[in-house]
Scaffold this motif. Structure first.
Motif, short mmCIF file in Angstrom:
data_model
loop_
_atom_site.label_atom_id
_atom_site.label_comp_id
_atom_site.label_asym_id
_atom_site.label_seq_id
_atom_site.Cartn_x
_atom_site.Cartn_y
_atom_site.Cartn_z
N ALA A 1 0.85 -1.20 0.00
CA ALA A 1 0.00 0.00 0.00
C ALA A 1 0.88 1.24 0.00
O ALA A 1 2.02 1.22 0.49
N LYS B 1 -2.78 -0.20 -2.56
CA LYS B 1 -3.94 0.53 -2.06
C LYS B 1 -3.68 2.02 -2.12
O LYS B 1 -2.55 2.48 -1.91
N HIS C 1 -8.07 2.07 0.24
CA HIS C 1 -7.56 1.63 1.54
C HIS C 1 -8.52 1.94 2.68
O HIS C 1 -8.70 1.14 3.60
N SER D 1 -11.35 -1.83 1.25
CA SER D 1 -10.80 -2.29 2.53
C SER D 1 -11.58 -1.69 3.69
O SER D 1 -11.89 -0.50 3.68
#
Length: 333
Positions: A52, A80, A126, A156
């Motif tokens: 990420a 992400k 994210h 997420s």
């Protein structure tokens, strides 16, 4: 290696969460050690790697990218955006959740550069920035797909309702949320929503941030920068209570013929063929131990014993602080 479907991709049943190599659990290992873990994962046949923009404020992607670059056709690379490090006028870099389309586009461009690739296979939002309609953020992700910079999109730490809203804008290939024996929130509604739309479920922190590895006995020794210091479950009083779960848990592992970490991962794999755990580690030895969990077979009686022992009613403390809870969109018991 056993495989599972992740959107349009076929990946190893257990992937590698790369965060630990640069972020979150105190002082990270050296880049040299991080590269050793990544190469060991490749040598073992792992084909799913998760990073990420946030991790190490870009450092993790910069570490992972060059190692994976020669293997891009053989692996599925996930990253992400929508939460990244932003450097203020004072020169300090801070975590910022920003789901505006322009921020997501910028995050993606930065990630592509650091990862040294032309396309990210699976790109997650994210965190949902609650000041921006989810449809706008997902619209930005869909445009990245249209531009060939991203192959599939994910979300997420979101609720079932948000998953459905997002999927109405663009197909959601995967949802990633914390899931383990001691964090069962996905069972409330998100797992069912994923199965409804055909999305895979990617379980991060599958060994309960080290708890289910029997790796942390004294929380007072945690590094000052370890994110577990802010988590109620790791507060000394709560953790002392949680430690009482480990002796019977380890007894179940012995009976099953596996290590505590393998038991946690095998339990997740048994919860459904659409669930893919992504444990993280800084140790090559622990990596190999984790991957061997794919071969562990658990009886229905063992699974019932585990779920009765460790669940939302037997674990002391919330998984996140009040601030972190406000930043996620997941259902709670």
């Amino acid at each position: 290696m056993h495989t599972r479907k992740l959107g349009p991709f076929t990946v190893t049943a257990i992937g590698l969460g790369c965060m630990n190599l640069s972020h979150a659990y105190g002082t990270p290992p050296s880049p040299e050690q991080g590269r050793k873990v990544l190469h060991a994962a490749l040598d073992a046949g792992v084909t799913l790697f998760d990073t990420a923009a946030l991790y190490g404020f870009g450092a993790n992607e910069s570490l992972v990218g060059p190692v994976l670059k020669p293997h891009r056709r053989e692996i599925t690379l996930c990253s992400k955006g929508g939460m990244a490090g932003v450097t203020g006028d004072d020169g300090v870099t801070r975590r910022v959740i920003d789901g505006r389309p322009e921020a997501i586009r910028r995050n993606c461009e930065d990630s592509l550069r650091r990862l040294q690739t032309d396309v990210i296979d699976l790109y997650y939002l994210h965190r949902w920035d609650k000041s921006v309609p989810i449809e706008e953020s997902v619209g930005a992700l869909s445009r990245l797909v249209g531009q060939g910079k991203v192959r599939a999109i994910g979300l997420s730490e979101v609720s079932a309702a948000t998953v459905r809203k997002a999927h109405a804008v663009h197909p959601v290939a995967a949802v990633q949320t914390e899931y383990s024996l001691w964090t069962r929130n996905p069972e409330i509604a998100v797992l069912a929503a994923c199965r409804e739309i055909g999305a895979a479920f990617v379980a991060f922190s599958p060994v309960a941030r080290g708890f289910l590895c029997d790796a942390l006995h004294d929380v007072t020794t945690l590094d000052a920068k370890d994110i577990r210091k802010t988590m109620p479950r790791f507060a000394p009083e709560n953790y002392a209570r949680n430690l009482q779960l480990l002796p019977p848990y380890k007894a179940i592992a012995r009976e099953a013929g596996c290590t505590p970490a393998q038991l946690a991962l095998a339990w997740l794999l048994h919860k459904g063929p659409d669930i893919i755990p992504i444990p993280g580690t800084t140790s090559v030895e622990h990596l190999r131990e984790d991957l061997a969990a794919a071969d562990v077979r658990l009886s229905p009686r063992t699974i019932a014993s585990l779920e009765a022992l460790i669940n939302q009613d037997t674990v002391a403390g919330d998984r996140y602080s009040d601030q972190s809870n406000r930043e996620v969109d997941t259902e709670v018991f």
